[in-house]
Design an enzyme around this catalytic site. Structure first.
Site, mmCIF file in Angstrom:
data_model
loop_
_atom_site.group_PDB
_atom_site.id
_atom_site.type_symbol
_atom_site.label_atom_id
_atom_site.label_comp_id
_atom_site.label_asym_id
_atom_site.label_seq_id
_atom_site.Cartn_x
_atom_site.Cartn_y
_atom_site.Cartn_z
ATOM 1 N N ASP A 13 13.793 71.497 -11.841
ATOM 2 C CA ASP A 13 13.784 72.616 -10.883
ATOM 3 C C ASP A 13 12.837 72.384 -9.717
ATOM 4 O O ASP A 13 12.288 73.326 -9.146
ATOM 5 C CB ASP A 13 13.405 73.944 -11.580
ATOM 6 C CG ASP A 13 14.176 74.145 -12.869
ATOM 7 O OD1 ASP A 13 15.405 74.056 -12.822
ATOM 8 O OD2 ASP A 13 13.552 74.368 -13.919
ATOM 9 N N LYS A 16 15.418 69.451 -6.134
ATOM 10 C CA LYS A 16 16.137 68.195 -5.852
ATOM 11 C C LYS A 16 17.380 68.448 -5.024
ATOM 12 O O LYS A 16 17.757 67.648 -4.188
ATOM 13 C CB LYS A 16 16.556 67.506 -7.161
ATOM 14 C CG LYS A 16 15.403 67.038 -7.999
ATOM 15 C CD LYS A 16 15.876 66.444 -9.311
ATOM 16 C CE LYS A 16 16.517 67.451 -10.233
ATOM 17 N NZ LYS A 16 15.609 68.474 -10.779
ATOM 18 N N GLY A 40 20.841 72.978 -12.499
ATOM 19 C CA GLY A 40 21.140 74.023 -11.531
ATOM 20 C C GLY A 40 20.505 73.659 -10.219
ATOM 21 O O GLY A 40 19.299 73.466 -10.153
ATOM 22 N N HIS A 41 21.323 73.475 -9.220
ATOM 23 C CA HIS A 41 20.772 73.218 -7.892
ATOM 24 C C HIS A 41 21.098 74.414 -7.026
ATOM 25 O O HIS A 41 22.222 74.903 -7.053
ATOM 26 C CB HIS A 41 21.448 72.024 -7.238
ATOM 27 C CG HIS A 41 21.108 70.714 -7.869
ATOM 28 N ND1 HIS A 41 19.866 70.416 -8.356
ATOM 29 C CD2 HIS A 41 21.853 69.615 -8.052
ATOM 30 C CE1 HIS A 41 19.882 69.184 -8.829
ATOM 31 N NE2 HIS A 41 21.078 68.676 -8.673
ATOM 32 N N GLN A 246 17.829 67.376 -14.072
ATOM 33 C CA GLN A 246 16.601 67.512 -14.870
ATOM 34 C C GLN A 246 15.496 66.630 -14.262
ATOM 35 O O GLN A 246 15.483 66.461 -13.062
ATOM 36 C CB GLN A 246 16.829 67.191 -16.355
ATOM 37 C CG GLN A 246 17.720 68.195 -17.054
ATOM 38 C CD GLN A 246 19.183 67.808 -16.995
ATOM 39 O OE1 GLN A 246 19.530 66.652 -17.057
ATOM 40 N NE2 GLN A 246 20.049 68.784 -16.881
HETATM 41 P P1 GDP Z 1 16.687 71.587 -8.516
HETATM 42 O O1 GDP Z 1 17.456 71.733 -9.768
HETATM 43 O O2 GDP Z 1 15.597 70.569 -8.638
HETATM 44 O O3 GDP Z 1 17.534 71.379 -7.308
HETATM 45 O O4 GDP Z 1 15.899 72.942 -8.287
HETATM 46 P P2 GDP Z 1 16.468 74.431 -8.216
HETATM 47 O O5 GDP Z 1 17.513 74.512 -7.213
HETATM 48 O O6 GDP Z 1 16.718 74.959 -9.583
HETATM 49 O O7 GDP Z 1 15.159 75.196 -7.784
HETATM 50 C C1 GDP Z 1 14.653 75.093 -6.576
HETATM 51 C C2 GDP Z 1 14.549 76.490 -6.005
HETATM 52 O O8 GDP Z 1 13.553 76.503 -5.046
HETATM 53 C C3 GDP Z 1 15.811 76.932 -5.275
HETATM 54 O O9 GDP Z 1 15.961 78.309 -5.388
HETATM 55 C C4 GDP Z 1 15.530 76.543 -3.827
HETATM 56 O O10 GDP Z 1 16.234 77.331 -2.886
HETATM 57 C C5 GDP Z 1 14.063 76.782 -3.759
HETATM 58 N N1 GDP Z 1 13.334 75.896 -2.863
HETATM 59 C C6 GDP Z 1 13.554 74.579 -2.629
HETATM 60 N N2 GDP Z 1 12.612 74.098 -1.799
HETATM 61 C C7 GDP Z 1 11.771 75.138 -1.527
HETATM 62 C C8 GDP Z 1 10.573 75.262 -0.759
HETATM 63 O O11 GDP Z 1 10.077 74.331 -0.151
HETATM 64 N N3 GDP Z 1 9.980 76.506 -0.752
HETATM 65 C C9 GDP Z 1 10.484 77.584 -1.433
HETATM 66 N N4 GDP Z 1 9.837 78.743 -1.379
HETATM 67 N N5 GDP Z 1 11.606 77.477 -2.169
HETATM 68 C C10 GDP Z 1 12.233 76.284 -2.215
#
Ligand code: GDP
Length: 449
Positions: A13, A16, A40-41, A246
């Site tokens: 999370d 990515k 989940g992205h 992950q």
């Molecule tokens: P992933 O699985 O690694 O892609 O991560 P997720 O999508 O589950 O979680 C990332 C969350 O953080 C999402 O809701 C994004 O919109 C949000 N997000 C990503 N980069 C940033 C950031 O720089 N600042 C903030 N506040 N939120 C972010």
């Protein structure tokens, strides 16, 4: 940068999806190489939020191949749901390619996942119960059903029959467990997690075969030899992004076993999960949050159960994309990050969610652990008992009050934020190339570009 791998550097999370989305602008193909629909992205494009569980985030680019590699396990029902959902929102799905060798999560895998977790009780791993672990287990046992099997009814039926035969005992145990749960819940009530009594039509051989032949018809236009697709793009000198789901500390071999995922999310696994050679990889980007979070059970040395942890949870909106579960939050752990850097041999780091830390007077980063016996540990301990009881020792850095969400260049960042980033980069010895200052795709600061 022809072959570029993007991996999570912590417990997942990290954002990515957004980093992949940004780097994908320069790529010809985006490939997922492991995991299932437990990833989940979330990507925010022009104020519109897209959540992806299985399909690589590159799908939002109509001109790029978007690949589900052979290392992924996929639930065809969920995949078709995701395809339909994106289509309804006007996303062109023609460039979605699915490896014929990817394995299918079958209904019995989902049931067995739930059964396994129920059986473990308090010791449960906190899996997402999507059948991913049992599916990878069948792959290793050579009892798996692959995407290509959907295209041949006879083979499909025979393989499902064989796979089911070996699960009769476990499925019987599950129905005993269900009855027990129902009894515990009292007459008429059904305990949480219980499933209706057998015979369950979801695991009937004929129903399953018919249903899956149907899935095959719908997926057929997307099924392809995706390794060859990657080779062709790489051989033409164009960029392929290999997107991990992950993260490093959840790696089946190198993470905090058994509290890990059932595949290998580290960069090396991109070769196996996409069908390319190690020398096809030119760059490895690790994505880490400016703090740390973890979903589910397992060791987490820098976890905070106080107002600062609450600040991270609320300001960072730390709830799982797939499950909605609250994430555990804590300080940035540089001992663990340095371990992740080495395991993946990262060439660049992206630090996301720096904006979430604004308003904290002092920032802390873990620079070593102390074992229960008092020994100082500079490296991530290989023995789980040591890690479970290790306490972190912190370096303190000044915090920043300013809102970072409008920062777009290094000079816009407060000096304390820059110092924090420099400290991290120096400690782990990898340049930070990208900093996230908000969820929007434009809310980034590029560094050392
Ligand atoms: P992933 O699985 O690694 O892609 O991560 P997720 O999508 O589950 O979680 C990332 C969350 O953080 C999402 O809701 C994004 O919109 C949000 N997000 C990503 N980069 C940033 C950031 O720089 N600042 C903030 N506040 N939120 C972010």
């Amino acid at each position: 940068m022809p072959g570029l791998v993007i991996v999570g550097a912590q417990w997942g999370d990290e954002g990515k999806g957004k980093v992949t989305d940004l780097l994908a602008e320069r790529a010809e193909a985006i490939v997922r190489f492991q995991g299932g629909n437990n990833a989940g992205h979330t990507i925010v494009r022009d104020g519109e939020e897209f959540k992806f569980h299985l399909i690589p985030s590159g799908i939002l680019y109509p001109d790029k191949a978007c690949v589900i590699g052979n290392g992924v396990v996929l639930d065809p029902r969920i995949l078709l749901g995701e395809i339909d959902g994106l289509r309804r929102r006007g996303v062109d799905m023609n460039n979605l390619k699915i490896s014929a060798n990817a394995h299918l999560i079958m209904p019995y895998h989902v049931l067995l996942d739930t059964a396994g977790e129920l059986k473990l009780g308090k010791l449960s791993l906190g899996t997402t119960r999507r059948g991913i672990g049992p599916c990878y287990a069948d792959k290793a046992l050579r009892l798996g059903i692959r995407v290509q099997d959907l295209l041949d009814e006879k083979i499909l039926r025979a393989k499902i029959r064989t796979a089911l035969a070996s699960k009769q005992q476990a499925l019987r145990e599950l129905s005993v467990q269900r009855r027990k749960l129902r009894k515990e819940a009292g007459e008429g009530g059904v305990a949480e997690g219980a499933i209706e009594d057998a015979p369950d039509p979801r695991i009937d051989l004929h129903t399953m075969t018919e249903e899956h032949v149907n899935f095959g018809h719908r997926l057929e236009p997307h099924i392809a030899d995706t390794s060859r697709l990657c080779w062709d793009v790489l051989d033409a000198g164009k960029t392929v992004i290999f997107e991990g789901a992950q993260a490093t500390l959840l790696d089946l071999d190198h993470g905090t076993y058994p509290f890990v995922t059932s595949s290998n999310p580290i960069a090396g696994a991109a070769t196996v999960g996409a069908g390319i050679g190690p020398t096809d990889i030119d760059e490895v980007w690790g994505v880490a949050k400016a703090y740390a979070t973890r979903v589910g059970a397992g060791p987490f040395p820098t976890e905070l159960e106080d107002a600062t942890g609450r600040h991270m949870l609320e300001k960072g909106h730390e709830y799982g994309t797939t499950t909605g579960r609250e994430r555990r939050c804590g300080w940035m752990d540089l001992v663990a990050l340095r371990y992740a850097v080495r395991l993946n041999r990262m060439s660049s780091l992206a630090i996301t969610k720096l904006d979430v830390l604004s308003g904290l007077e002092t920032l802390r980063v873990a620079v070593r652990y102390r074992s229960r016996e008092g020994a100082l540990l500079d490296t991530f301990p290989y023995h789980q008992s040591i890690l479970h009881s290790a306490t972190p020792e912190y370096e303190e850095l000044p915090g920043f009050g300013a809102d970072l969400r409008e920062c777009r260049g290094a000079d816009d960042l407060p000096a304390e934020a820059r110092r924090y980033l420099d400290y991290i980069a120096d400690f782990v010895g990898v340049p930070i190339r990208l900093v996230g200052v908000g969820p929007g795709r434009d809310q980034v600061v590029w560094l050392n570009d």
